[in-house]
Write an enzyme that holds these catalytic residues in place. Structure first.
Site, PDB file in Angstrom:
ATOM      1  N   ASP A 218       0.527  -0.875   0.042  1.00 19.64           N
ATOM      2  CA  ASP A 218      -0.485  -0.015   0.124  1.00 19.64           C
ATOM      3  C   ASP A 218       0.699   1.535  -0.288  1.00 19.64           C
ATOM      4  O   ASP A 218      -0.112   2.131  -0.266  1.00 19.64           O
ATOM      5  CB  ASP A 218      -1.281   0.113   0.866  1.00 19.64           C
ATOM      6  CG  ASP A 218      -1.544   1.252   1.489  1.00 19.64           C
ATOM      7  OD1 ASP A 218      -2.717   1.473   0.352  1.00 19.64           O
ATOM      8  OD2 ASP A 218      -1.787   1.372   2.081  1.00 19.64           O
ATOM      9  N   MET A 299      -8.643   5.951   2.448  1.00 15.96           N
ATOM     10  CA  MET A 299      -8.536   6.754   1.013  1.00 15.96           C
ATOM     11  C   MET A 299      -7.011   7.304   0.754  1.00 15.96           C
ATOM     12  O   MET A 299      -7.281   8.526   0.608  1.00 15.96           O
ATOM     13  CB  MET A 299      -9.040   8.014   2.955  1.00 15.96           C
ATOM     14  CG  MET A 299      -9.930   8.617   3.025  1.00 15.96           C
ATOM     15  SD  MET A 299     -11.458   7.978   1.528  1.00 15.96           S
ATOM     16  CE  MET A 299     -11.502   9.817   1.269  1.00 15.96           C
ATOM     17  N   ARG A 300      -5.331   6.234   0.476  1.00 16.46           N
ATOM     18  CA  ARG A 300      -4.900   6.366   0.118  1.00 16.46           C
ATOM     19  C   ARG A 300      -4.747   7.094  -1.091  1.00 16.46           C
ATOM     20  O   ARG A 300      -4.334   7.500  -1.980  1.00 16.46           O
ATOM     21  CB  ARG A 300      -4.034   6.032   0.851  1.00 16.46           C
ATOM     22  CG  ARG A 300      -2.209   6.038   0.323  1.00 16.46           C
ATOM     23  CD  ARG A 300      -0.675   5.044   0.847  1.00 16.46           C
ATOM     24  NE  ARG A 300      -0.690   5.743   2.353  1.00 16.46           N
ATOM     25  CZ  ARG A 300      -1.006   4.995   3.287  1.00 16.46           C
ATOM     26  NH1 ARG A 300      -1.484   4.047   2.925  1.00 16.46           N
ATOM     27  NH2 ARG A 300      -0.793   5.452   4.385  1.00 16.46           N
ATOM     28  N   ALA A 301      -6.246   5.957  -1.559  1.00 16.13           N
ATOM     29  CA  ALA A 301      -6.091   5.581  -3.377  1.00 16.13           C
ATOM     30  C   ALA A 301      -6.918   6.819  -4.161  1.00 16.13           C
ATOM     31  O   ALA A 301      -5.856   7.429  -4.824  1.00 16.13           O
ATOM     32  CB  ALA A 301      -7.242   4.699  -3.415  1.00 16.13           C
TER      33      ALA A 301
END
Length: 693
Positions: A218, A299-301
């Protein structure tokens, strides 16, 4: 220094098809004539335009120019300004750089140098990555001085990890901390140091050699899948360029000098433009809708997709993010974030992506205002391209599964039922099991072992193996010898003979080898499904704990290594899904095959300890002397010292007790089971066992 293969000469990084005519670029970037990069080259460039994207993971088979492209990248990046003499590459534009060599005055000298590409070896020690005490000063001058590690050298540059999926867990933890915080804190051996560590993380890997931990996966902003080209003309071009470079590296590089310079100019222009690219609320909403449509975690995407879209707009010379930028960003930022478990293949359905982007566009009412124009709401009864694609894939999967259920490709003998292929159920979480004693295998999360990380339990004299300094024991060794040494005041005089390294106890990884009876007596659909589910669950647990798992099956007249010892769960899932059952029971062949796998693995890695789990009813029906041959094979395995368990799969009121006899021959623990249930089998394998070291 050896000549580096030019980045723009990597096939896929330019649009030329003829080596004899090197690409002709103007000195200034011409965006209309700029090359159309493939995903790997584009992802690498975008993450250098906007380092906040978070780096790139390149997955693909061997021999696909992954390492070549990454190593060539640094040569086309614009140089950077650093404070002269600073070992930590501080930016002179920063008001208060985080550097142990500081503080720096306003008149500090500035120098310009190329961006560094720092390679992190898979087998590097934690001291080499984080930094350590300067032994020369410690032993020669009796002073504790910090020697920067690879993360300090990579600050404001590129940190490259080849075969990143094979990186040890303790190094993965170090990278995770540095990537999250943008700095490194070292507290060890009397040293307390903090320095900045902001770098572009680039990793390459071959998925067949094992998967990456989800936490580190990730952290990569973008991921791309690469494979060898199938077009013969493209393959010819790859070979032509490689041979030309090997024959005359300098001349080959010179022929691409203009292309390299133009690429550098374009990257510099994009870096200067990226902060001015507009990302309006409509574009942010589209990005959110895309990420929600693919059901990605966290929310990193969304953040990475937004940063990548901005970088792509800057790369294309635009001052505003468009749907085209969002599409490119989603293709690169989402595939590895939508995987629910390691058995899921990475990737996204581009038809679904296009459909979401179309839906996000403002609706065109059409010439009659009825919504049937482009982007309108007509044709609701017609399946969308994405639905058709999914339906066709599902149909193909069903057809393939049904054909596997009926036969394995060979006609059965007269009177013998055809072998069947049964799928596995949903894998579940397995409890920890461990091998007794203290091993010396690679760091993992399973059994006790002497490793490079863990709690400190003692010290040793240097023996060629790397390790961290055990400062108290070093001082204790030096203290009695001070009378005969020249000392500087009250300082302790140290000599190389005083040096002591820490001995640490942590956890190691193990090999669990399952030897599974797949003969006719085991071919009941429910029973085989439970066996496969157990194996997949063990593999998932091994993936999480960095173990290796292997599978040997026996049926008919032979044994097969259905799953060579591996940590790659994707490959394992595919192999297990295709495993058939039926036929006679060649028990001896199964045990001999298991012994051979263990022998080879012991030669490859003598420190990795193994546990053999034999799943059978104990019958041996392949030949008149099958039972005696099985007893001999079991005795041979027992003599090798391998720890074994026999899981008895015999069912019914009246039993023959053959599995119990096999356990006695193996010197193994005997575990009776009324039938092979997923819970029953894995309870045996997961439970702690008394095993020899």
């Amino acid at each position: 220094m050896p000549q580096q293969f030019p980045f723009s000469a990597v096939v896929g990084s330019d649009t030329t098809s003829d080596f004899d005519a090197a690409p002709d670029f103007d000195a200034a970037p011409d965006f209309d004539a700029a090359p159309d990069f493939d995903d790997m080259a584009l992802a690498l460039v975008l993450t250098t335009i906007s380092p906040g994207v978070g780096g790139v993971l390149v997955r693909g088979e061997k021999g696909t120019a992954k390492s070549t492209a990454v190593r060539a990248l640094a040569a086309v990046l614009p140089p950077i300004d650093v404070i002269a003499g600073d070992r930590f590459s501080s930016d002179p534009a920063e008001a208060d750089p985080l550097s142990p060599d500081g503080p720096f005055g306003p008149d500090a000298a500035v120098e310009t140098r190329p961006v560094r590409l720092v390679e992190l070896p898979v087998g590097a020690t934690e001291d080499r990555v984080l930094g350590s005490i300067d032994l020369q000063k410690a032993l020669g001058e009796s002073t504790a001085a910090y020697e920067p590690g690879l993360l300090a050298r990579a600050h404001r540059g590129i940190l490259y990890v080849d075969e990143v999926n094979l990186l040890h867990d303790h190094l993965v933890d170090v990278l995770l901390d540095a990537a999250a915080m943008g700095r490194v804190t070292v507290e060890r051996d009397g040293i307390s140091v903090e320095h900045a560590a902001r770098f572009v993380l680039v990793g390459t890997m071959n998925p067949e050699e094992g998967e990456l931990r989800p936490q580190l996966l990730d952290r990569f902003g973008l991921t791309v899948e690469v494979s060898a080209p199938r077009d013969p003309a493209v393959r010819v071009e790859v070979v032509r360029r490689r041979l030309a470079f090997d024959a005359d590296p300098a001349g080959f590089a010179a022929s691409y000098a203009d292309a390299e310079a133009a690429l550098t100019a374009r990257i510099r222009a994009a870096q200067g433009r990226v902060d001015d690219v507009a990302l309006d609320d409509a574009a942010l909403l589209t990005i959110a809708e895309v990420c929600a449509a693919f059901d990605v975690d966290g929310m990193r995407a969304d953040i990475v997709t937004a940063r990548t879209a901005v970088a792509h707009a800057a790369w294309e010379g635009r001052d505003r993010v468009t749907s085209a930028d969002i599409r490119v960003a989603a293709r690169l930022a989402l595939p590895h974030r939508r995987r629910r478990n390691p058995f899921d293949a990475p990737g996204i359905d581009e038809d679904v992506l296009d459909e979401v982007l179309r839906d996000a566009e403002p609706e065109d009412p059409g010439p009659d205002g009825d919504g049937d124009g482009p982007g309108g709401g007509g044709g609701l009864d017609t399946p969308s391209p994405s639905e058709e694609a999914r339906n066709s894939v599902d149909s193909a999967a069903r057809d393939g599964h049904e054909s596997d259920d009926s036969t394995d490709g060979a006609p059965p003998a007269p009177g013998v039922p055809a072998p069947t292929t049964v799928g596995a159920g949903t894998p579940y979480r397995a409890r920890l099991f461990s091998v007794a004693g203290t091993g010396t295998g690679d760091a993992g999360r399973r059994s006790r072992a002497i490793t490079r990380t863990g709690r400190q339990i003692g010290s040793r004299t240097p023996d060629g193996e790397p390790g961290s300094i055990h400062l108290p024991d070093t001082i204790r060794a030096a203290a009695p010898r001070q009378g005969g040494r020249a000392r500087r005041g009250a300082a302790l005089a140290l000599a190389p003979a005083d040096l002591r390294l820490a001995v640490k106890e942590g956890r190691e990884s193990n090999l669990v080898l399952l030897c599974v009876d797949a003969s006719g007596s085991m071919a009941a659909r429910r029973r085989m499904e439970q066996v496969k589910t157990a194996v997949l669950s063990l593999l998932l647990d091994a993936y999480q704990r960095r173990d290796k798992v292997g599978l040997v099956t026996f049926r008919g007249h032979a044994a097969t290594v259905a799953l060579p010892p591996t940590s790659s769960v994707e490959v394992a899932a595919r192999r297990l899904e295709e495993l058939p059952a039926g036929g006679r029971t060649p028990l001896a062949e199964g045990l001999l095959q298991a012994a051979e796998v263990l022998r080879v693995e012991r030669l490859r890695d003598p420190r990795r300890r193994a546990l053999l789990v034999v799943v059978t009813d104990g019958r041996a029906t392949a030949g008149a002397s099958a039972r005696s041959r099985a007893a001999q094979a079991a005795a041979s395995l027992a003599g090798s010292g391998v720890t074994s368990i026999v899981v008895d799969c015999e069912t019914g009121r009246f039993t023959m007790g053959l599995a119990r006899e096999l356990a006695a021959d193996l010197g193994a623990e005997y575990v009776p089971l009324g039938e092979i249930t997923a819970d029953g089998l894995t309870a045996v394998v997961r439970a702690p066992r008394t095993a020899v070291a």
